[in-house]
Design an enzyme around this catalytic site. Structure first.
Site, short mmCIF file in Angstrom:
data_model
loop_
_atom_site.label_atom_id
_atom_site.label_comp_id
_atom_site.label_asym_id
_atom_site.label_seq_id
_atom_site.Cartn_x
_atom_site.Cartn_y
_atom_site.Cartn_z
CB SER A 208 -1.03 -0.05 1.27
OG SER A 208 0.01 0.20 2.36
CB CYS A 209 0.10 4.70 -0.47
SG CYS A 209 -1.37 4.82 0.19
N GLY A 268 -3.55 -2.20 6.31
CA GLY A 268 -2.89 -3.41 6.24
C GLY A 268 -1.22 -3.06 6.63
#
Length: 392
Positions: A208-209, A268
């Site tokens: 993710s970012c 996450g």
């Protein structure tokens, strides 16, 4: 398979416009469009070899032309001597919408490129024609006919082996997911563990970012000071998965108006950050708060460390890493800036040095900014480059 020969290719060549092969293009039939795409793919990389130029480029398709899909295309377009060749986009909105949203962006501004529709199934970017297809089921996509090597999976939907594997069923050779992968899909973060990339894996995730922001400086903290445990809060700009006004959503908080509320949700990042610190596996927590800004986010990390330290020493460790092994990935800022100042930042994370704190001598607080769209998309291009450079 594409035969790739690469030399001296860096990951920080973001300046300048990408040079594309171009041919005059008038009104074409669908068959003509396929011929043009095939022609351009065959001539790119031809001619005399130059330093840092691949002999054959990896044929790339983008699935989902939303925020990350369009950011990815802009980032790729700005690279010099990229080993990638984007030849297809799957987008359900149509050619006119795809070209307009690529050219005009409320966050990024106007794209410094000549963008226009080509018939009903293509867009031209500085003379390079990219075929646009439209099908919600990846199994039906013409990846085999187009000879697609790598799919950039940007919908956020097909994030497990079954879903992403549909691209391979359609004829693509590999898939890079631009979101946290589910199940046992390998996750790579550039600057952290991408050196462990296994080219035998057909499906991988770029995480993710937030993970891409967090993991690099967590890696520095753990290597220099030894992390025992920690907690992280990310103040994150709202995303397209939230509602403009109160409306139905599986997450009751994200069902509320994004521009009017601070919205706690889920991430996450705590699980994925174990990629850079085994100490944090199972001993860290993360909370994201979505706020009414369209882009740029900030991570607030608090960790207990085993080595006694102080704020200046922590910042010195970040500066050293930013100048050496994490150059182009991590940065350190000494100016009193705000979120908009980090818009279109190429790096994964920028530590705000003035906000680094040490409580007692073993509890460290770090604040780091990141452009959750542009910076992340730069890393997607980087990881795709790694796939290309280690193609098999």
């Amino acid at each position: 398979n594409s035969s790739l020969q690469v030399s001296n290719k860096g990951f920080s060549e973001f300046s300048g416009l990408r040079t594309s092969s171009a041919i005059p293009f008038g009104r074409k039939t669908n068959d003509d469009l396929l011929s043009v795409v095939a022609f351009q793919t065959s001539v790119i990389g031809g001619g005399n070899s130059k330093r840092g130029v691949v002999e054959a480029k990896l044929k790339v398709a983008i699935n989902g032309f939303g925020r990350i899909g369009r950011n990815f295309l802009r980032c790729w377009h700005g690279r010099k001597d990229s080993p990638l060749d984007v030849i297809a986009i799957n987008d359900t909105g149509g050619v006119k919408q795809a070209s307009h949203l690529l050219k005009y962006d409320s966050t990024l501004g106007i794209f410094d490129a000549d963008v226009k529709p080509v018939g009903t199934d293509g867009i031209s970017v500085d003379g390079k024609v990219i075929q646009v297809v439209s099908d919600r089921n990846p199994v039906n996509l013409p990846w085999g006919d187009l000879g697609i090597d790598l799919v950039i999976e940007g919908t956020g939907v097909f994030v497990d082996r079954e879903g992403a594997g549909k691209h391979i069923q359609a004829g693509a050779k590999k898939v890079l997911i631009t979101a946290p992968g589910k199940g046992d899909i390998p996750t790579y973060v550039v600057g952290v563990n991408a050196d462990l990339y296994n080219p035998d894996e057909p499906i991988i995730s770029n995480a993710s970012c937030t993970t891409n922001c967090l993991a690099p400086f967590v890696k520095v903290l753990d290597q220099k000071f030894g992390i025992i445990k920690g907690t992280m809060t990310t103040t994150h700009s709202y995303t397209g998965d939230q509602r403009l006004l109160d409306a139905s959503h599986r997450d009751l908080r994200r069902a509320r108006a994004a521009a009017l509320n601070i919205v706690p949700t889920s991430t996450g990042a705590a699980k994925a950050v174990a990629l850079s610190s085994q100490a944090l596996r199972g001993s860290s927590m993360a909370l994201p708060l979505r706020v009414p800004t369209p882009n740029v986010s900030v991570v607030d990390l608090v960790v207990q460390v085993s080595k006694k330290t102080f704020a200046e020493e922590v910042n010195a460790a970040f500066r050293e890493a930013a100048d050496k092994e994490l150059k182009g990935i991590l940065d350190v800022c000494d100016e009193p800036l705000v979120s908009v100042d980090f818009r279109c930042s190429d790096v994964s994370s920028t530590v705000d040095a003035s906000l680094t704190m040490v409580m007692g001598d073993d509890m460290v607080k770090v604040i780091a900014w990141y452009d959750n769209e542009w910076g992340y998309s730069q890393r997607v291009v980087d990881l795709a480059d790694i796939v290309a450079n280690q193609w098999k």
